[in-house]
Write an enzyme that holds these catalytic residues in place. Structure first.
Site, PDB file in Angstrom:
ATOM      1  N   GLY A 123     -41.432 -44.433  28.434  1.00  0.00           N
ATOM      2  CA  GLY A 123     -41.903 -45.814  28.284  1.00  0.00           C
ATOM      3  C   GLY A 123     -41.854 -46.667  29.538  1.00  0.00           C
ATOM      4  N   ASN A 151     -44.236 -47.281  31.691  1.00  0.00           N
ATOM      5  CA  ASN A 151     -45.429 -48.152  31.753  1.00  0.00           C
ATOM      6  C   ASN A 151     -45.318 -49.294  30.748  1.00  0.00           C
ATOM      7  OD1 ASN A 151     -47.661 -47.310  33.685  1.00  0.00           O
ATOM      8  ND2 ASN A 151     -47.040 -45.329  32.815  1.00  0.00           N
ATOM      9  N   ASN A 169     -55.880 -47.098  27.915  1.00  0.00           N
ATOM     10  CA  ASN A 169     -54.975 -45.977  28.181  1.00  0.00           C
ATOM     11  C   ASN A 169     -54.736 -45.893  29.681  1.00  0.00           C
ATOM     12  OD1 ASN A 169     -53.521 -43.511  27.616  1.00  0.00           O
ATOM     13  ND2 ASN A 169     -55.268 -42.388  28.476  1.00  0.00           N
ATOM     14  N   HIS A 220     -53.884 -43.060  32.631  1.00  0.00           N
ATOM     15  CA  HIS A 220     -53.859 -41.612  32.853  1.00  0.00           C
ATOM     16  C   HIS A 220     -53.497 -41.352  34.320  1.00  0.00           C
ATOM     17  CE1 HIS A 220     -54.776 -37.411  32.213  1.00  0.00           C
ATOM     18  NE2 HIS A 220     -55.423 -37.436  33.366  1.00  0.00           N
ATOM     19  N   GLU A 242     -63.762 -38.572  23.583  1.00  0.00           N
ATOM     20  CA  GLU A 242     -63.367 -37.465  24.444  1.00  0.00           C
ATOM     21  C   GLU A 242     -62.069 -37.851  25.166  1.00  0.00           C
ATOM     22  OE1 GLU A 242     -65.188 -35.126  28.252  1.00  0.00           O
ATOM     23  OE2 GLU A 242     -66.569 -36.264  27.005  1.00  0.00           O
ATOM     24  N   ASP A 271     -59.154 -38.711  27.575  1.00  0.00           N
ATOM     25  CA  ASP A 271     -59.095 -39.221  28.947  1.00  0.00           C
ATOM     26  C   ASP A 271     -60.485 -39.545  29.497  1.00  0.00           C
ATOM     27  OD1 ASP A 271     -56.306 -38.942  28.885  1.00  0.00           O
ATOM     28  OD2 ASP A 271     -56.448 -36.857  29.489  1.00  0.00           O
ATOM     29  N   ALA A 321     -47.764 -46.394  41.163  1.00  0.00           N
ATOM     30  CA  ALA A 321     -49.101 -47.032  41.172  1.00  0.00           C
ATOM     31  C   ALA A 321     -49.517 -47.418  39.752  1.00  0.00           C
ATOM     32  CB  ALA A 321     -50.117 -46.090  41.801  1.00  0.00           C
TER      33      ALA A 321
HETATM   34  C1  GAR Z   1     -47.524 -41.580  32.585  1.00  0.00           C
HETATM   35  O1  GAR Z   1     -47.604 -40.953  33.833  1.00  0.00           O
HETATM   36  C2  GAR Z   1     -48.881 -41.633  31.930  1.00  0.00           C
HETATM   37  O2  GAR Z   1     -49.931 -41.847  32.840  1.00  0.00           O
HETATM   38  C3  GAR Z   1     -48.985 -40.269  31.314  1.00  0.00           C
HETATM   39  O3  GAR Z   1     -47.716 -40.024  30.790  1.00  0.00           O
HETATM   40  C4  GAR Z   1     -46.735 -40.718  31.589  1.00  0.00           C
HETATM   41  C5  GAR Z   1     -45.903 -41.558  30.667  1.00  0.00           C
HETATM   42  O4  GAR Z   1     -44.814 -42.140  31.348  1.00  0.00           O
HETATM   43  N1  GAR Z   1     -49.998 -40.223  30.304  1.00  0.00           N
HETATM   44  C6  GAR Z   1     -50.814 -39.203  30.104  1.00  0.00           C
HETATM   45  O5  GAR Z   1     -50.731 -38.153  30.713  1.00  0.00           O
HETATM   46  C7  GAR Z   1     -51.878 -39.423  29.012  1.00  0.00           C
HETATM   47  N2  GAR Z   1     -52.966 -38.514  29.182  1.00  0.00           N
HETATM   48  P1  GAR Z   1     -44.065 -43.386  30.740  1.00  0.00           P
HETATM   49  O6  GAR Z   1     -43.668 -43.013  29.308  1.00  0.00           O
HETATM   50  O7  GAR Z   1     -42.849 -43.548  31.614  1.00  0.00           O
HETATM   51  O8  GAR Z   1     -44.983 -44.557  30.804  1.00  0.00           O
END
Ligand code: GAR
Length: 200
Positions: free
Chosen positions: A16, A18, A111, A113, A147, A149, A177
């Site tokens: 979590g 982000n 989202n 990615h 689809e 991502d 980033a």
């Molecule tokens: C992040 O790097 C996010 O971009 C990725 O999972 C991580 C979650 O980290 N998401 C994906 O790969 C979705 N396709 P977080 O739980 O610390 O935010």
């Protein structure tokens, strides 16, 4: 009380970080979104406890407790409505959503990615980027489409890939980033400064 801020719920599955970046950004008085709820499909997600400690409503919806994807998504939708959600931010939410749910929230679901889409959709992004020998990696915030991502891009950030980088080293650089651009992208969408036109 209405604040004029866009009520935003965040979907997570794990750490979590982000979600934390979005919550911290939303504390600013003039930020155009407020965090309505944090929902996880994994009850043990570390991020849930942090969000609860901040006084944010947190809900665990264990997808394993539902017989079908549609049943899980019906409960997810009902929960989002219960918290008067206007916008969804997926932040490390690792559960595939069906077309029905995605269409219901069309242009209202973001989202993040960890790649410069459309390069490297899917999993193991950083290992694949290192293996491919790319010199620049990065991250993308996008509106969600059926689809995986894919969807109109709101923001991207590029980071260098250094010689000898491991996937973990690259992941850490990309994650920093992500924490910068996701709050910025949410602000752009919530304030109406970014919107979808001709699927861009
Ligand atoms: C992040 O790097 C996010 O971009 C990725 O999972 C991580 C979650 O980290 N998401 C994906 O790969 C979705 N396709 P977080 O739980 O610390 O935010």
């Amino acid at each position: 009380m209405t604040t004029g801020k866009i009520r935003t719920s965040i979907l997570i599955s794990g750490r979590g970080s982000n979600m934390m970046a979005l919550v911290e950004a939303a504390r600013a008085p003039l930020y155009p979104a407020e965090i309505a709820a944090v929902i996880s499909n994994r009850p043990e997600a570390e991020g849930l406890k942090w969000a609860a400690d901040q006084g944010i409503p947190t809900i665990a919806l264990d997808h394993k407790q539902f017989a079908t994807r549609t049943a899980f998504e019906a409960k997810l939708h009902a929960t989002l409505m219960e918290y008067r959600t206007e916008l969804i931010c997926c932040a490390g939410f690792m559960r595939m959503l069906t077309g029905g749910f995605i269409e219901r929230w069309r242009d209202r679901q973001l989202n993040v990615h960890p790649s410069l889409l459309p390069a490297f959709p899917g999993l193991d992004t950083h290992a694949r980027a290192v293996d491919a020998g790319v010199r620049i990696a990065g991250c993308t915030v996008h509106f969600m489409r059926l689809e995986m991502d894919s969807g109109p891009i709101v923001a991207q950030a590029a980071v260098p890939v250094h010689s000898g980088d491991t996937a973990d080293e690259l992941a850490a650089r990309v994650l920093a980033a992500e924490h910068r651009i996701y709050p910025m992208a949410l602000a752009l969408v919530a304030s109406g400064r970014a919107r979808v036109v001709n699927e861009k």
